[in-house]
Design a protein around this motif. Structure first.
Motif, PDB file in Angstrom:
ATOM      1  N   ALA A  97       0.908  -1.272  -0.037  1.00  0.00           N
ATOM      2  CA  ALA A  97      -0.071  -0.031  -0.007  1.00  0.00           C
ATOM      3  C   ALA A  97       0.994   1.234  -0.107  1.00  0.00           C
ATOM      4  O   ALA A  97       1.938   1.414   0.538  1.00  0.00           O
ATOM      5  CB  ALA A  97      -0.977   0.036   1.359  1.00  0.00           C
ATOM      6  N   MET A  98       0.295   2.107  -0.721  1.00  0.00           N
ATOM      7  CA  MET A  98       1.225   3.315  -1.102  1.00  0.00           C
ATOM      8  C   MET A  98       0.724   4.282   0.336  1.00  0.00           C
ATOM      9  O   MET A  98      -0.148   4.465   0.537  1.00  0.00           O
ATOM     10  CB  MET A  98       0.815   4.352  -2.125  1.00  0.00           C
ATOM     11  CG  MET A  98       1.575   5.667  -2.268  1.00  0.00           C
ATOM     12  SD  MET A  98       1.048   6.396  -3.910  1.00  0.00           S
ATOM     13  CE  MET A  98       1.710   5.243  -5.024  1.00  0.00           C
ATOM     14  N   PRO A  99       1.723   4.910   1.210  1.00  0.00           N
ATOM     15  CA  PRO A  99       1.652   5.522   2.269  1.00  0.00           C
ATOM     16  C   PRO A  99       0.637   6.953   1.971  1.00  0.00           C
ATOM     17  O   PRO A  99       1.106   7.326   0.503  1.00  0.00           O
ATOM     18  CB  PRO A  99       2.868   6.071   2.544  1.00  0.00           C
ATOM     19  CG  PRO A  99       3.605   4.915   2.165  1.00  0.00           C
ATOM     20  CD  PRO A  99       3.384   4.469   1.009  1.00  0.00           C
ATOM     21  N   ARG A 100       0.006   7.527   2.501  1.00  0.00           N
ATOM     22  CA  ARG A 100      -1.011   8.957   2.359  1.00  0.00           C
ATOM     23  C   ARG A 100       0.118   9.931   1.636  1.00  0.00           C
ATOM     24  O   ARG A 100      -0.391  10.650   0.826  1.00  0.00           O
ATOM     25  CB  ARG A 100      -1.556   9.156   3.656  1.00  0.00           C
ATOM     26  CG  ARG A 100      -2.642   8.254   3.652  1.00  0.00           C
ATOM     27  CD  ARG A 100      -3.659   8.931   5.018  1.00  0.00           C
ATOM     28  NE  ARG A 100      -4.609   8.041   5.253  1.00  0.00           N
ATOM     29  CZ  ARG A 100      -5.546   8.188   6.197  1.00  0.00           C
ATOM     30  NH1 ARG A 100      -5.603   9.205   6.735  1.00  0.00           N
ATOM     31  NH2 ARG A 100      -6.558   7.153   6.462  1.00  0.00           N
ATOM     32  N   ARG A 101       1.360  10.113   2.366  1.00  0.00           N
ATOM     33  CA  ARG A 101       1.874  11.310   1.835  1.00  0.00           C
ATOM     34  C   ARG A 101       2.454  11.209   0.357  1.00  0.00           C
ATOM     35  O   ARG A 101       2.381  11.836  -0.274  1.00  0.00           O
ATOM     36  CB  ARG A 101       3.263  11.480   2.533  1.00  0.00           C
ATOM     37  CG  ARG A 101       2.998  12.433   3.765  1.00  0.00           C
ATOM     38  CD  ARG A 101       4.368  12.864   4.608  1.00  0.00           C
ATOM     39  NE  ARG A 101       3.790  13.375   5.817  1.00  0.00           N
ATOM     40  CZ  ARG A 101       4.812  13.043   6.884  1.00  0.00           C
ATOM     41  NH1 ARG A 101       6.001  12.673   6.752  1.00  0.00           N
ATOM     42  NH2 ARG A 101       4.369  13.432   7.831  1.00  0.00           N
ATOM     43  N   GLN A 102       2.785   9.797   0.047  1.00  0.00           N
ATOM     44  CA  GLN A 102       3.393   9.369  -1.305  1.00  0.00           C
ATOM     45  C   GLN A 102       2.130   9.617  -2.210  1.00  0.00           C
ATOM     46  O   GLN A 102       2.485  10.173  -3.361  1.00  0.00           O
ATOM     47  CB  GLN A 102       3.829   8.088  -1.311  1.00  0.00           C
ATOM     48  CG  GLN A 102       5.361   8.113  -0.710  1.00  0.00           C
ATOM     49  CD  GLN A 102       5.910   6.565  -0.602  1.00  0.00           C
ATOM     50  OE1 GLN A 102       5.179   5.816  -1.166  1.00  0.00           O
ATOM     51  NE2 GLN A 102       7.017   6.615  -0.553  1.00  0.00           N
ATOM     52  N   ALA A 103       0.889   9.272  -1.843  1.00  0.00           N
ATOM     53  CA  ALA A 103      -0.304   9.339  -2.650  1.00  0.00           C
ATOM     54  C   ALA A 103      -0.679  10.866  -2.943  1.00  0.00           C
ATOM     55  O   ALA A 103      -0.754  11.286  -4.058  1.00  0.00           O
ATOM     56  CB  ALA A 103      -1.260   8.481  -2.034  1.00  0.00           C
ATOM     57  N   ALA A 104      -0.389  11.450  -1.954  1.00  0.00           N
ATOM     58  CA  ALA A 104      -0.623  13.116  -1.863  1.00  0.00           C
ATOM     59  C   ALA A 104       0.308  13.748  -2.954  1.00  0.00           C
ATOM     60  O   ALA A 104      -0.155  14.660  -3.797  1.00  0.00           O
ATOM     61  CB  ALA A 104      -0.899  13.658  -0.561  1.00  0.00           C
ATOM     62  N   ARG A 105       1.601  13.386  -2.775  1.00  0.00           N
ATOM     63  CA  ARG A 105       2.489  13.914  -3.769  1.00  0.00           C
ATOM     64  C   ARG A 105       2.309  13.600  -5.062  1.00  0.00           C
ATOM     65  O   ARG A 105       2.623  14.263  -6.094  1.00  0.00           O
ATOM     66  CB  ARG A 105       3.890  13.524  -3.304  1.00  0.00           C
ATOM     67  CG  ARG A 105       4.261  14.281  -1.911  1.00  0.00           C
ATOM     68  CD  ARG A 105       5.904  13.854  -1.637  1.00  0.00           C
ATOM     69  NE  ARG A 105       6.045  14.332  -0.356  1.00  0.00           N
ATOM     70  CZ  ARG A 105       7.043  13.564   0.425  1.00  0.00           C
ATOM     71  NH1 ARG A 105       7.386  12.503   0.175  1.00  0.00           N
ATOM     72  NH2 ARG A 105       7.315  14.053   1.803  1.00  0.00           N
ATOM     73  N   ALA A 106       1.971  12.219  -5.306  1.00  0.00           N
ATOM     74  CA  ALA A 106       1.685  11.759  -6.572  1.00  0.00           C
ATOM     75  C   ALA A 106       0.541  12.469  -7.367  1.00  0.00           C
ATOM     76  O   ALA A 106       0.691  13.056  -8.565  1.00  0.00           O
ATOM     77  CB  ALA A 106       1.490  10.179  -6.782  1.00  0.00           C
ATOM     78  N   LEU A 107      -0.488  12.618  -6.691  1.00  0.00           N
ATOM     79  CA  LEU A 107      -1.571  13.201  -7.076  1.00  0.00           C
ATOM     80  C   LEU A 107      -1.221  14.984  -7.357  1.00  0.00           C
ATOM     81  O   LEU A 107      -1.752  15.523  -8.550  1.00  0.00           O
ATOM     82  CB  LEU A 107      -2.786  13.446  -6.161  1.00  0.00           C
ATOM     83  CG  LEU A 107      -3.495  11.907  -6.191  1.00  0.00           C
ATOM     84  CD1 LEU A 107      -4.546  11.922  -5.064  1.00  0.00           C
ATOM     85  CD2 LEU A 107      -4.204  11.552  -7.223  1.00  0.00           C
ATOM     86  N   ALA A 108      -0.692  15.449  -6.401  1.00  0.00           N
ATOM     87  CA  ALA A 108      -0.181  16.878  -6.787  1.00  0.00           C
ATOM     88  C   ALA A 108       0.644  16.967  -7.954  1.00  0.00           C
ATOM     89  O   ALA A 108       0.594  18.064  -8.615  1.00  0.00           O
ATOM     90  CB  ALA A 108       0.554  17.454  -5.593  1.00  0.00           C
ATOM     91  N   ALA A 109       1.376  16.005  -8.231  1.00  0.00           N
ATOM     92  CA  ALA A 109       2.318  16.240  -9.396  1.00  0.00           C
ATOM     93  C   ALA A 109       1.738  15.944 -10.464  1.00  0.00           C
ATOM     94  O   ALA A 109       1.793  16.655 -11.636  1.00  0.00           O
ATOM     95  CB  ALA A 109       3.477  15.050  -9.481  1.00  0.00           C
ATOM     96  N   ILE A 110       0.656  15.179 -10.532  1.00  0.00           N
ATOM     97  CA  ILE A 110      -0.154  14.782 -11.708  1.00  0.00           C
ATOM     98  C   ILE A 110      -1.099  16.097 -11.998  1.00  0.00           C
ATOM     99  O   ILE A 110      -1.123  16.586 -13.346  1.00  0.00           O
ATOM    100  CB  ILE A 110      -0.943  13.545 -11.597  1.00  0.00           C
ATOM    101  CG1 ILE A 110      -0.254  12.518 -11.619  1.00  0.00           C
ATOM    102  CG2 ILE A 110      -2.130  13.725 -12.567  1.00  0.00           C
ATOM    103  CD1 ILE A 110      -0.924  11.105 -11.178  1.00  0.00           C
ATOM    104  N   ALA A 111      -1.591  16.801 -10.899  1.00  0.00           N
ATOM    105  CA  ALA A 111      -2.280  17.991 -11.055  1.00  0.00           C
ATOM    106  C   ALA A 111      -1.823  19.098 -11.558  1.00  0.00           C
ATOM    107  O   ALA A 111      -2.232  19.950 -12.306  1.00  0.00           O
ATOM    108  CB  ALA A 111      -3.166  18.065  -9.941  1.00  0.00           C
ATOM    109  N   LEU A 112      -0.316  19.271 -11.149  1.00  0.00           N
ATOM    110  CA  LEU A 112       0.310  20.535 -11.409  1.00  0.00           C
ATOM    111  C   LEU A 112       1.045  20.303 -12.887  1.00  0.00           C
ATOM    112  O   LEU A 112       1.746  21.131 -13.456  1.00  0.00           O
ATOM    113  CB  LEU A 112       1.491  20.487 -10.298  1.00  0.00           C
ATOM    114  CG  LEU A 112       0.668  21.215  -9.022  1.00  0.00           C
ATOM    115  CD1 LEU A 112       2.073  21.217  -8.176  1.00  0.00           C
ATOM    116  CD2 LEU A 112      -0.025  22.456  -9.182  1.00  0.00           C
ATOM    117  N   ARG A 113       1.038  19.128 -13.449  1.00  0.00           N
ATOM    118  CA  ARG A 113       1.602  19.286 -15.106  1.00  0.00           C
ATOM    119  C   ARG A 113       1.023  19.796 -16.004  1.00  0.00           C
ATOM    120  O   ARG A 113      -0.156  20.492 -16.308  1.00  0.00           O
ATOM    121  CB  ARG A 113       1.748  17.643 -15.068  1.00  0.00           C
ATOM    122  CG  ARG A 113       2.820  17.093 -14.729  1.00  0.00           C
ATOM    123  CD  ARG A 113       3.040  15.777 -15.191  1.00  0.00           C
ATOM    124  NE  ARG A 113       4.067  14.821 -14.398  1.00  0.00           N
ATOM    125  CZ  ARG A 113       4.409  13.769 -14.734  1.00  0.00           C
ATOM    126  NH1 ARG A 113       3.959  13.146 -15.506  1.00  0.00           N
ATOM    127  NH2 ARG A 113       5.152  13.316 -13.862  1.00  0.00           N
TER     128      ARG A 113
END
Length: 113
Positions: A97-113
């Motif tokens: 399972a991906m930790p919450r912080r890593q998931a939040a960072r991944a979503l932020a990176a996708i949204a900011l592209r």
């Protein structure tokens, strides 16, 4: 009051409210059946049968449901929910399972592209 004196039992307000709502419903039904003008809509109140019948009826239903839920909690009657069974584990197919912080960072990176 001393400790040896018994306290009077605490009365619940729901039966009183239910009695008032039933009386209101009875009077509203009499008014609607007696006066044809009460069956229509007015500029000040809107649809009169809603205010005379539907609103007290839904309030009565809500108080009955509240009393029912309180009675269930007071007696300790819990609804038995079916237990969820886990799927059998397949060796080698376990995902980490991906930790919450890593998931939040991944979503932020996708949204900011």
């Amino acid at each position: 009051m001393t400790r040896t004196e018994a306290r009077p039992p605490r009365r619940d307000a729901l039966p009183v409210v239910e009695r008032l709502l039933l009386g209101t419903l009875f009077l509203a039904a009499v008014v609607l059946l007696s006066f044809p003008a009460a069956r229509g809509a007015g500029q000040m109140l809107g649809w009169t049968p809603f205010w005379l019948l539907a609103l007290p009826a839904t309030s009565l239903l809500a108080t009955r449901l509240l009393a029912w839920s309180r009675r269930g909690v007071a007696t300790g009657a819990a609804v038995a929910l079916p237990s969820r069974r886990r799927a059998p584990a397949i060796p080698g197919a376990r995902r980490r399972a991906m930790p919450r912080r890593q998931a939040a960072r991944a979503l932020a990176a996708i949204a900011l592209r």
